[in-house]
Design a protein around this motif. Structure first.
Motif, PDB file in Angstrom:
ATOM      1  N   UNK A 169     -14.111   7.851   3.572  1.00 55.12           N
ATOM      2  CA  UNK A 169     -15.150   7.305   2.632  1.00 55.12           C
ATOM      3  C   UNK A 169     -16.015   7.947   1.980  1.00 55.12           C
ATOM      4  N   UNK A 182      -2.153   5.479   2.289  1.00 60.57           N
ATOM      5  CA  UNK A 182      -2.974   4.381   2.597  1.00 60.57           C
ATOM      6  C   UNK A 182      -2.582   3.588   3.885  1.00 60.57           C
ATOM      7  N   UNK A 189     -10.181   8.418  -2.086  1.00 56.67           N
ATOM      8  CA  UNK A 189      -8.521   8.363  -2.062  1.00 56.67           C
ATOM      9  C   UNK A 189      -8.055  10.024  -2.159  1.00 56.67           C
ATOM     10  N   UNK A 230       1.951   9.366  -2.089  1.00 50.66           N
ATOM     11  CA  UNK A 230       1.462   8.232  -2.919  1.00 50.66           C
ATOM     12  C   UNK A 230       2.364   7.253  -3.274  1.00 50.66           C
ATOM     13  N   UNK A 283       0.679  -1.135   0.032  1.00 47.46           N
ATOM     14  CA  UNK A 283      -0.086   0.109   0.043  1.00 47.46           C
ATOM     15  C   UNK A 283       0.837   1.251  -0.077  1.00 47.46           C
ATOM     16  N   UNK A 333      -4.690   3.674   7.641  1.00 49.39           N
ATOM     17  CA  UNK A 333      -5.474   2.314   7.564  1.00 49.39           C
ATOM     18  C   UNK A 333      -6.276   2.160   8.495  1.00 49.39           C
ATOM     19  N   UNK A 334      -7.543   1.541   8.308  1.00 51.39           N
ATOM     20  CA  UNK A 334      -8.345   1.276   9.490  1.00 51.39           C
ATOM     21  C   UNK A 334      -9.417   2.436   9.595  1.00 51.39           C
ATOM     22  N   UNK A 335      -9.030   3.698   8.761  1.00 52.00           N
ATOM     23  CA  UNK A 335     -10.125   4.862   9.207  1.00 52.00           C
ATOM     24  C   UNK A 335      -9.907   5.727   8.044  1.00 52.00           C
ATOM     25  N   UNK A 336      -9.945   4.880   6.807  1.00 57.39           N
ATOM     26  CA  UNK A 336      -9.836   5.580   5.471  1.00 57.39           C
ATOM     27  C   UNK A 336     -11.154   6.632   5.360  1.00 57.39           C
ATOM     28  N   UNK A 369     -20.747   4.310   2.618  1.00 59.78           N
ATOM     29  CA  UNK A 369     -20.222   3.214   3.574  1.00 59.78           C
ATOM     30  C   UNK A 369     -19.084   2.520   3.164  1.00 59.78           C
ATOM     31  N   UNK A 370     -19.288   2.266   1.624  1.00 58.91           N
ATOM     32  CA  UNK A 370     -18.196   1.244   1.079  1.00 58.91           C
ATOM     33  C   UNK A 370     -17.315   1.904   0.635  1.00 58.91           C
ATOM     34  N   UNK A 371     -17.467   2.737  -0.348  1.00 58.51           N
ATOM     35  CA  UNK A 371     -16.370   3.400  -1.069  1.00 58.51           C
ATOM     36  C   UNK A 371     -15.481   4.396  -0.680  1.00 58.51           C
ATOM     37  N   UNK A 372     -14.138   4.219  -1.098  1.00 58.41           N
ATOM     38  CA  UNK A 372     -12.808   5.254  -0.376  1.00 58.41           C
ATOM     39  C   UNK A 372     -12.952   6.281  -1.337  1.00 58.41           C
TER      40      UNK A 372
END
Lengths: 334, 514
Positions: B110, B101, B118, B139, B97, B105-108, B113-116
């Motif tokens: 969003x 990322x 970035x 990056x 990653x 990690x774990x608290x991206x 609910x599902x999509x990030x």
């Protein structure tokens, strides 16, 4: 006391875009090999390079492609799923049970079949993540269970969908009027698109890579690895269920004894597409190209009247070559 | 004395694992605004304490208080939420990653609910890195960063939780001096009146520079806490090991013109090394110094055939030899002791004797293809005795030994093989002060017995203390070879920071340039 100017913290990191280009390169290479193989057959046989045969190749990619797309998630998470082949046969049989024996409405029966695939994946996931059975063993066991159950449930005889109207259309119908692309191909493209978005842009995808890349670090970062592994196997199971629907719809029957071997072809497609069996790397586009390479090879060799036995020998060599070139390339960039 | 409550308090904590009592009545007090060093030999209980604080294990007895309130973490995530960030000794990053990322990690962030999201992820990471003044690209893929930069990612990740307490376990083990300075600067900026740092380290010099107080623990028990300003290094070490250690300096006797055992000429690899040449004499400890990425380890790996060479000749006692892989090297009596013992040096799940016998199994401990267990055990027990490996028996699983004792097992393995040339890569990484001393003595003994030793180390005091000569590298080339007399910290650093082509005020080295 240091008088010298402190050097910067190591060499400047390589930028993310360069990494992205190299990731693309892998797909480009696979795609280029696909073109080369395709061109080779087109030159070698006058019957290969036709529109009908092109469609036929796409059509024959559907089942392996669907299985491969699902199992890409499992493999990127550094797992493996050997149960998808016989699992698919069991799902086909279950589709027969739901639609023919129980007479459920078409949509309900199809949905139930897909969910049944998900349930098998759930069991795999629990075995792997909670009972901590190594994925190879857990899914090998599931492969045998599914193989046996498919025969038991169907009484070792095919179930025919002759009376289920519209079932065959799921695979062989043409949703887009005037364009000769079978629905099964459209279904594969649609689910692959969804899977691709989920893999690259969703939490599920991010954690799939993360677990495959370094499981312990992922867990220590506060991510519930057990839960996500269960989700990953369950998710892949849905594709097994879908593949069961697609293959039985295409054949018009559920053949309980035909699943074995599909899992290896699907895994081969994933690997040819550049996904690493040690996890952390891979893509859906790569998997689709891998599945196409396998179909093109099978189709082309068949057209050239090369016996089935030799087709397998050649496929095996292609897998070795694909993985080896990937190795070499990685050694050079690292 | 102020009545200010402790930021973090550990009181009467016990923790046992099956067969081991890891902590007994452990206590510790971190005051607000201070950097508290925590020292103790490996196996003293530091990592157990870390695991309790990060919620991986729970204590059998005793209590933790954060800001005077009971602190009961149930998971690493929970510990972070309660305000304690821990940077473990082994990196906990996901190599495939990117920096951003990994940090989040774990608290991206969003979308739904599902999509990030970035873009926001990268923006947030860039802002954080900017604030911490870390020159990292959000990056960049973490697996492609240098170890030092990976360490910086760990720190950025830990600080992104805005913790009250930051715990660092051996944060500088893989860093060079400049990088350590950067790290200390970060720590100083982090330490505000309402935060605190627990700094676990074996390096006394660093503790002196960064810490306010130092707590010493030994054998799972609290020993004492000293003010760094008034405590001396020997004081601290004596408390750690429970005895005084003499820190003698300089190698014991410099060898002038012994015969050359190993000659390397024009060694090169495609990725880094260029024209590396040196001689290793009999009974000599040849130190390899240089900054991270200068190619020290790569020389060793290319030499034993672990990495492919693109050029170069290797002679052993005057005869040119072909070394295609580490097995060839071992057959010729060249043993390589990797810097990463756990990955490359040991079978952690196997017992001590299996590890000791591994490389010599076929030529010494088999008859007609069957393993001669008796002979193997006898030899293993001999070596356990002579190297003073602290293990309950030759049957102990290696992963249960401390770092220093694991290193001795690796050394024993090569001694069984009767190697004449031993290449030690970071021989004391992750090993505590007391055991370090034993490893040093062992190296000296081996050299005195006529073994030739290459010692790669990022710790200059270690290089200076042991090496008869020092090869200094920079960017894949040898920039200087120093005798023990010339080898000073300043001299080595001067050559180590040379860019290839530059000269260290030695005009004759420019010869050959157009």
């Amino acid at each position: 006391m240091t008088t010298a100017k402190a050097p910067a913290v190591g060499p400047r990191p390589r930028s993310g875009t360069a990494a992205a280009i190299r990731g693309r390169l892998q797909q480009l290479l696979a795609f280029a090999s696909l073109i080369v193989i395709y061109t080779f057959f087109a030159i070698a046989s006058p019957y290969f390079f036709t529109y009908d045969n092109f469609i036929s190749i796409l059509f024959s990619t559907v089942v392996i492609g669907t299985l491969a797309v699902g199992t890409t998630f499992v493999i990127i998470s550094a797992g493996i799923d050997l149960s998808i082949g016989t699992g698919m046969a069991l799902c086909a049989v279950m589709s027969g049970v739901f639609l023919v024996n129980a007479g459920l409405p078409l949509a309900v029966g199809v949905l139930a079949t897909i969910l049944f695939g998900g349930f098998m994946g759930l069991v795999n996931g629990v075995n792997v993540a909670v009972l901590r059975i190594p994925p190879f063993i857990a899914t090998l066991a599931m492969m045998l269970v599914a193989e046996g159950l498919a025969l038991v449930v169907s009484d070792s005889t095919p179930i025919y969908f002759t009376d289920v109207s519209g079932y065959g259309d799921i695979s062989t119908g043409h949703l887009v009027p005037g364009v000769d692309i079978p629905n099964a191909v459209l279904v594969l493209l649609a689910v692959a698109a969804v899977a691709g978005v989920l893999l690259t842009k969703s939490v599920l995808g991010r954690y799939t890579y993360s677990i495959g890349s370094n499981e312990e670090a992922t867990a220590l970062s506060g991510i519930d690895v057990r839960r996500w592994k269960i989700v990953i196997y369950t998710f892949a199971g849905l594709f097994t269920g879908l593949a069961g629907v697609l293959i039985s719809a295409r054949l018009g029957s559920a053949q309980p004894a035909t699943g074995m071997g599909y899992e290896l072809q699907a895994i081969a497609a994933v690997v040819i597409g550049g996904t690493s069996l040690s996890g952390g790397k891979g893509s859906i586009v790569g998997t689709l190209i891998g599945a196409l390479i396998i179909s093109v090879l099978n189709n082309g060799l068949q057209i050239m009247s090369i016996p089935q036995e030799w087709q397998n020998v050649i496929l095996g060599c292609v897998i070795l070559l694909a993985v080896y070139t990937d190795r070499v390339r990685r050694r050079e960039t690292s | 004395m102020t009545a200010e409550p402790a930021l973090l308090e550990v009181e009467g904590v016990d923790k046992s694992f099956p067969g081991v009592r890891a902590l007994r009545a452990m206590r510790l007090e971190l005051r607000p605004g201070e950097v508290l060093a925590l020292v103790g030999e490996n196996g003293a209980g530091k990592s157990t304490l870390m695991k309790l604080l990060s919620g991986i294990h729970t204590a059998d007895a005793g209590h933790f208080r954060l800001d005077g309130h009971p602190y009961l973490p149930t998971s690493p995530r929970h510990a972070l939420e309660l305000g304690i960030s821990i940077i473990h000794q082994e990196f906990n990053l996901v190599p495939d990653l990117t920096v951003a990322q990994n940090i989040f990690i774990g608290r991206e962030p969003r979308r739904g609910r599902l999509l990030l999201d970035d873009r926001r992820l990268n923006d947030d990471a860039a802002a954080l890195l900017e604030r911490l003044d870390l020159p990292l690209d959000p990056r960049a893929v973490v697996g492609e960063l240098t170890v030092a930069n990976q360490q910086m990612v760990e720190i950025a990740k830990a600080l992104s939780y805005q913790p009250r307490v930051l715990i660092m376990d051996e944060p500088t083990a893989a860093l060079n001096d400049a990088e350590v300075a950067t790290l200390h600067e970060l720590i100083r900026r982090f330490t505000r009146p309402d935060t605190g740092v627990i700094y676990i380290s074996h390096r006394m010099g660093e503790i002196k520079r960064i810490a306010d107080r130092v707590t010493v623990i030994r054998d799972g028990e609290y020993v004492d806490t000293l003010d760094v300003a008034t405590a001396t290094t020997p004081d601290i070490i004596a408390l750690m090991v429970g005895r005084a250690i003499t820190a003698d300096s300089g190698p014991e006797g410099v060898r002038a013109d012994r015969d050359t055992v190993l000659g390397v000429r024009g060694l090169g690899t495609r990725s880094l090394l260029d024209d590396v040449s040196f001689d290793l004499r009999r009974g000599e400890i040849l130190g390899f110094a240089g900054l991270m990425g200068s190619g020290r380890t790569e020389v060793a790996r290319a030499l034993v055939g672990a990495d492919a060479r693109s050029s170069g000749r290797i002679t052993l006692r005057g005869t040119e030899v072909r070394i295609g892989n580490p097995a060839d090297a071992a057959r010729l009596g060249i043993g390589y002791l990797s810097e990463d013992r756990k990955r490359f040096g040991l079978l952690l799940e196997q017992d001590v004797k299996a590890n000791i016998a591994l490389s010599a199994l076929r030529d010494r401990f088999t008859r007609a293809g069957f393993v001669r267990d008796g002979a193997l055990r006898t030899r293993a027990e001999q070596l356990i005795g002579s190297l003073r490996i602290r293990t309950p028996s030759a049957h102990q699983t290696t992963k249960h030994l401390s770092g220093g004792n694991q290193q001795k097992v690796v050394i024993a393995k090569w001694l069984v093989k009767d190697c004449d040339v031993l290449i030690f890569d970071e021989p004391t990484r992750g090993i505590d002060v007391g055991a370090k001393d034993e490893i040093y003595q062992l190296l000296n003994q081996l050299a005195a017995q006529g073994k030739s030793i290459i010692m790669i180390s990022s710790e200059l005091p270690e290089i200076l203390r042991l090496s008869h000569r020092v090869v200094v590298m920079s960017e894949g080339r040898v920039t200087g070879v120093l005798d023990a007399a010339e080898a000073t910290q300043e001299n080595i650093m001067r050559y180590a920071t040379l860019r290839p082509g530059e000269t260290a005020e030695a005009p004759d080295r420019t010869a050959g340039r157009p």
